[in-house]
Design an enzyme around this catalytic site. Sequence first.
Site, PDB file in Angstrom:
ATOM      1  N   HIS A 169       0.830  -1.175   0.051  1.00 54.71           N
ATOM      2  CA  HIS A 169       0.012   0.060   0.051  1.00 54.71           C
ATOM      3  C   HIS A 169       0.862   1.330  -0.209  1.00 54.71           C
ATOM      4  O   HIS A 169       1.808   1.350   0.727  1.00 54.71           O
ATOM      5  CB  HIS A 169      -0.932  -0.054   1.171  1.00 54.71           C
ATOM      6  N   ASP A 170       0.254   2.286  -0.805  1.00 57.83           N
ATOM      7  CA  ASP A 170       0.849   3.735  -0.793  1.00 57.83           C
ATOM      8  C   ASP A 170       2.320   3.712  -1.388  1.00 57.83           C
ATOM      9  O   ASP A 170       2.779   4.804  -1.185  1.00 57.83           O
ATOM     10  CB  ASP A 170       0.958   4.083   0.551  1.00 57.83           C
ATOM     11  N   GLY A 227       5.032  -1.066   2.732  1.00 54.76           N
ATOM     12  CA  GLY A 227       4.131   0.154   2.362  1.00 54.76           C
ATOM     13  C   GLY A 227       5.209   1.344   2.413  1.00 54.76           C
ATOM     14  O   GLY A 227       6.083   1.656   3.096  1.00 54.76           O
TER      15      GLY A 227
END
Length: 269
Positions: free
Chosen positions: A123-124, A141
């Site tokens: 994520h991200d 992440g």
Amino acid sequence: MADTKIHPSAIVEDGAEIGEGVEIGPFCYIGSQVRLGAGSRLRSHVVLAGNTSVGEGANIWPFASLGHAPQHLKYRGEDTRLVIGRNCLVREGVTMNAGTVQGRSETTVGDDCAFFAGSHVAHDCVIGANVTLINNVMLAGHCVVGDHAILAGGSGIHQFTRIGHHSYVGGLAAVEGDVIPYGMVLGNRAYLSGLNIIGMKRAGIGREAIRTLRKVYRMLFSEDLTFRENIEEVQAEYPEDPLVQELLAFIRSGGDRALCSPLRALRPH
């Protein structure tokens, strides 16, 4: 939808946007919020879920899973995104997750990237253009990976780490610190072993510019002065050199992680 081919066993939910000339093979699943660019090919058993956009010309192989919920214990079903650029190669078993509201709410992948079997983008993350992740690379992440970086097989990148453009991460390296542009890191835990000369030549960087960057590397990591003083010396000697200034800007901008640096025994004198 002219010339689009969807196998009878594939599931394409209502609301999905499918570009022209797309091929969707057996047992694929395309969620209702997915946007799949023209000319893309999904071989078989591919899952595109969530709020996911895939650029035109994607080549996605079996058992890739793109756009599912982030692996984050604070995720509560927020509408976050995965955005993948054009002409990306995604091989078998690759996973990419959407962003989180604790981060950017978006995971971003640039154009012309290659993700080999089993690699993971958490994520991200922000992935530049022409980036290559070899088999089983693990990006945690919030990582940022610059253009033309190559991450070799089995390497693992700590969350919030920055990987500079045209850098090289060696196989099985455990990277806990930022990697300077053009840098090469090896080992567990990863250390800076020099510059990615091969990558620089492939990028068309001239011999004189490479010679300058090698000198700058030696200056930056000299033990005669403090690192801050070394930066000031480099700045004074190369105030107008664009590649040097780009490198210094990366260092000065800082991040959540310290820089990867050479092992003491390997530092240039």
